[in-house]
Motif scaffolding. Structure first.
Motif: not given
Length: 392
Positions: A97-109
């Motif tokens: 994942k992008d370590p500075f992306g703040g991606e939201v997936a499957d109930g997690r950030i």
């Protein structure tokens, strides 16, 4: 304990969408420590606090590194301190994942610092906002400090200038939503061995610093084994670990210098100065001067341990609030990690617990670090309920 209608009104103001937005904004603020780039995170947290109508005060620790206090005013009585840090460890390798992306997936950030501990900062901030107008007897402050991951410059500055009175402190580090009542401390020790260089064809003409370092490392290993015989009932034993050794300039040269860096975990009541003196005495017993060697020892970092009694008011109120907030029902525990809360306990004589979303064991300092959104919400609810009941 039953949630009262007034408490429910506060809990209803904890907005999960706001919590996710603030957490993502903190994760998208780049910066790592070392070298100490907290400024973007401090800026994002400050902007969020101002947006929520809270009092925000920045205090310079050193150029480009500010401690941040976000304050919800209350009555004139003692308050509640929520403690956190704005620095994160370096990203490292292995991310998908992008370590500075703040991606939201499957109930997690996802992002560096999601668990350790930008998620905890966001939960604390949202709790403060929900408490506005609650008529508390004292203030609630979120102190977000620099340099926790390295030498503790932020917390040393904070406790050195603290003027408020606190009934308790919750350190919002990742604990899997377990109330932690004790934590080991930590210290780094640097051992420099000085010898004399010579041609490797005539090693007797020199004094081999690496040989001296090997003797010191063996002595540290013996110390570690000795400590294992006296464990703390909650935190286990104090430990030694040699993490770095560096010396020499080439295979054909007797090395004149060698440096050892070791980690010494501390138990409640242990004096870092006594630990340093003990190692100095043990090294002196090796009589390295008889081999033409000299040794310099220093402790560039120390973070005290703490232990709060299980029947302390802060512990009872916080743990009950966590249960009412939907926590997992874990027993009171101890933490083998170290945190800034030890300084608050030692230097300000304030009771401390550690409680936060995320996991120090399975998420912190790892690739693809993440935190569950549900844990962020539960933590915010627990902080708010604790403030209402402690400062009611």
């Amino acid at each position: 304990m039953t949630i009262t209608p007034a408490e429910q009104q506060v809990l209803d103001r904890i907005d999960e969408e706001l919590l996710v937005r603030i957490t993502r904004s903190l994760l998208q603020a780049t910066g790592q420590n070392p070298p100490g780039d907290e400024a973007a995170t401090v800026g994002a947290l400050s902007a969020a606090g101002i947006e929520l109508g809270l009092d925000v005060v920045a205090t310079r620790v050193e150029p480009g590194r500010d401690n941040l206090s976000i304050i919800l005013a209350g009555g004139n009585g003692p308050g509640l301190l929520l403690l956190g840090h704005t620095d994160v460890v370096p990203v490292g390798e292995g991310w998908t994942k992008d370590p500075f992306g703040g991606e939201v997936a499957d109930g997690r950030i996802y992002g560096r610092g999601a668990s350790d501990m930008k998620g905890g900062l966001a939960s604390a901030l949202v709790a403060l906002a929900a408490l506005r107008g609650a008529g508390l007897s004292g203030p609630v402050e979120l102190a977000a400090l620099v340099d926790e991951e390295e030498t503790g410059k932020g917390i040393r500055s904070y406790v050195g200038t603290a003027s408020r009175s606190w009934l308790g402190c919750i350190t919002a580090e990742p604990t899997d939503l377990q109330t932690i009542i004790g934590a080991r401390g930590d210290s780094y020790l640097r051992v420099e061995i000085h010898g004399r260089a010579s041609h490797a064809g005539n090693p007797a003409d020199g004094a081999n610093a690496i040989y001296g370092a090997a003797a010191v490392v063996a002595e540290i290993e013996r110390l570690h084994v000795e400590l294992a015989a006296a464990p703390h009932p909650l935190l286990g034993s104090a430990t030694w670990s040699v993490g770095q050794i560096n010396g020499g300039t080439g295979g054909s040269i007797v090395p004149a210098e060698c440096v050892i860096v070791a980690d010494r975990r501390l138990l409640p009541g242990e004096s870092p100065a006594a630990v340093l003196d003990d190692l100095r005495a043990r090294v002196a017993g090796l009589k390295l001067e008889e081999r033409g060697l000299s040794v310099d020892l220093e402790m560039p970092m120390e973070m005290p341990a703490f232990e709060t009694p299980a029947d302390a008011e802060l512990v009872r109120i916080t743990n009950a609030a966590l249960a009412d907030a939907g926590g997992p029902g874990l027993p009171l525990g101890g933490w083998t990690a170290a945190c800034d809360g030890g300084f608050v306990a030692r230097d300000l004589d304030v009771p401390v617990v550690v409680l936060g979303p995320g996991s120090v064991t399975s998420q912190a300092h790892r690739a693809d670090e993440s935190v569950a959104i549900s844990e962020l919400t539960t933590a915010a609810r627990a902080y708010a309920l604790t403030a209402l009941r402690l400062l009611g």
